[in-house]
Scaffold this active site. Structure first.
Site, PDB file in Angstrom:
ATOM      1  N   GLU A  84       0.819  -1.214   0.000  1.00 50.83           N
ATOM      2  CA  GLU A  84       0.000   0.000   0.000  1.00 50.83           C
ATOM      3  C   GLU A  84       0.853   1.264   0.000  1.00 50.83           C
ATOM      4  OE1 GLU A  84      -2.724  -3.183   0.803  1.00 50.83           O
ATOM      5  OE2 GLU A  84      -0.799  -2.686   1.735  1.00 50.83           O
TER       6      GLU A  84
ATOM      7  N   HIS B 162      -9.761  -5.671  10.586  1.00 46.88           N
ATOM      8  CA  HIS B 162     -10.367  -5.447   9.278  1.00 46.88           C
ATOM      9  C   HIS B 162     -11.756  -4.816   9.386  1.00 46.88           C
ATOM     10  CE1 HIS B 162      -7.307  -8.516   8.571  1.00 46.88           C
ATOM     11  NE2 HIS B 162      -7.306  -8.163   7.301  1.00 46.88           N
TER      12      HIS B 162
END
Length: 354
Positions: free
Chosen positions: A83, A152
């Site tokens: 990322e 998450h």
């Protein structure tokens, strides 16, 4: 029996739309986002997509389905699992005049890239004295999904809306998803688009206007999703659905809730909230994020600092996610997120209903 129940739930959700259309067409949030990407890529060759599995796999959630086949390797780019790396590439591309749409498979992973989102993208226009625009969109699922536990399931609405230099949108239905994403891609500044995984497959009725290629929603303008006169419920993303379910139940008891879909978290459309509260004299905020320093907290502060405070007949009440990391166990996960009965209880307390 299970299929019938699912169908009823789907119809209940779809009935929430306030689109003024006699025979509305159904459009899922996933397809709304896909259409927005396709239309903007067709409109402007500077727009391109990058992220993990966005190309050959059609996207982890199939939001970019078909776009790699249509536009090719140069405009739909599969990246390594890094990322920080691909967010940095995207910001650099935006600085040179391209319009990247950077997908995070989940915004939880954006924490790996937050230096580029905040320090590289959000601050550059100011630090360059207005000479360098960064027209980039960071998009992907945000907040709780199902059974993916603490790492998450975070909502980053409060995180990113805290930062000057960013615009932050949080669509609820298909109309929101298409109109806001198109506006974000066209915007000259960085926009964070916080979607919800649980809504991707939900179909909502949309008008011909929404399906038009020129349909764009203004960033920073909320929508009154359901008019009412007794109390105002303010929410964003999936919490709008929670409010609408609660409003349906309360309507059966003669309590008419005005439900405001914020759509944008930065800029925040406080004017719409103020006008509603001045009419209803009561306010409940609803969000899936944690309570401390949340979106509801900000709305409370804005009310306190405005003459609208003097129109309140009772204190503002916040309904939020529980102040704990998200549990993995299904029963606890449900308990950790706002449910319609939580909103109903809050409304009853604010209105003094026993």
């Amino acid at each position: 029996m299970m299929l019938a129940t699912a169908a009823v739930r789907g119809l209940t959700r779809r009935s929430f739309s306030t689109s003024k259309v006699a025979a509305a067409q159904q459009l899922t949030v996933r397809d709304a986002l896909n259409t927005a990407l396709d239309e903007e890529m067709e409109r402007d060759e500077k727009v391109f997509i990058l992220g993990e599995e966005v190309a050959q796999y059609d996207g982890a959630y199939k939001v970019s389905r078909g776009l790699w086949k249509k536009y090719g390797d140069k405009r739909v780019i599969d990246t390594p699992i890094t990322e920080m790396g691909f967010a940095g590439i995207a910001v650099g591309a935006a600085m040179t005049g391209l319009r990247p749409v950077c997908e995070f498979m989940t915004f939880n992973f954006s924490m790996q890239a937050i230096d580029h989102v905040i320090n590289s993208a959000a601050k550059t226009f100011y630090m360059s004295a207005g000479t360098v625009n960064v027209p980039i969109v960071f998009r992907g699922p945000n907040g709780a999904a199902a059974g993916v536990a603490a790492q998450h399931s975070q909502c980053f609405g409060a995180w990113y809306s805290h930062c000057p230099g960013l615009k932050v949108i949080s669509p609820y239905d298909s109309e929101d998803a298409k109109g806001l994403l198109k506006a974000a891609i066209r915007d000259p500044d960085p926009v964070v688009c916080l979607e919800n995984e649980m809504l991707y497959g939900v179909g909502y009725p949309v008008s011909d206007q929404v399906l038009d290629k020129d349909f764009v929603l203004p960033i920073g303008k909320a929508k009154i999703q359901r008019p009412g006169k007794h109390i105002t419920l303010v929410a964003h993303s999936k919490s709008v659905e929670t409010c609408l379910l609660a409003a349906n139940e309360l309507a059966g008891k003669g309590i008419e809730c005005e439900v405001i879909n914020l759509r944008s978290l930065r800029p925040l459309d406080t004017e719409t909230v103020f006008k509603s509260v001045q009419k209803t004299h009561h306010l409940v905020t609803v969000e899936q994020g944690w309570p401390q320093s949340g979106i509801g907290s900000e709305i409370c502060a804005r009310i306190m600092e405005h003459e609208t405070f003097f129109h309140l007949d009772a204190p503002v009440w916040r309904v939020t996610g529980v102040d704990v990391p998200m549990p993995y166990t299904k029963s606890l996960e449900v308990a950790a997120l706002p449910q319609p009965h939580d909103v109903v209880n809050a409304v009853n307390k604010v209105l003094g209903v026993k």
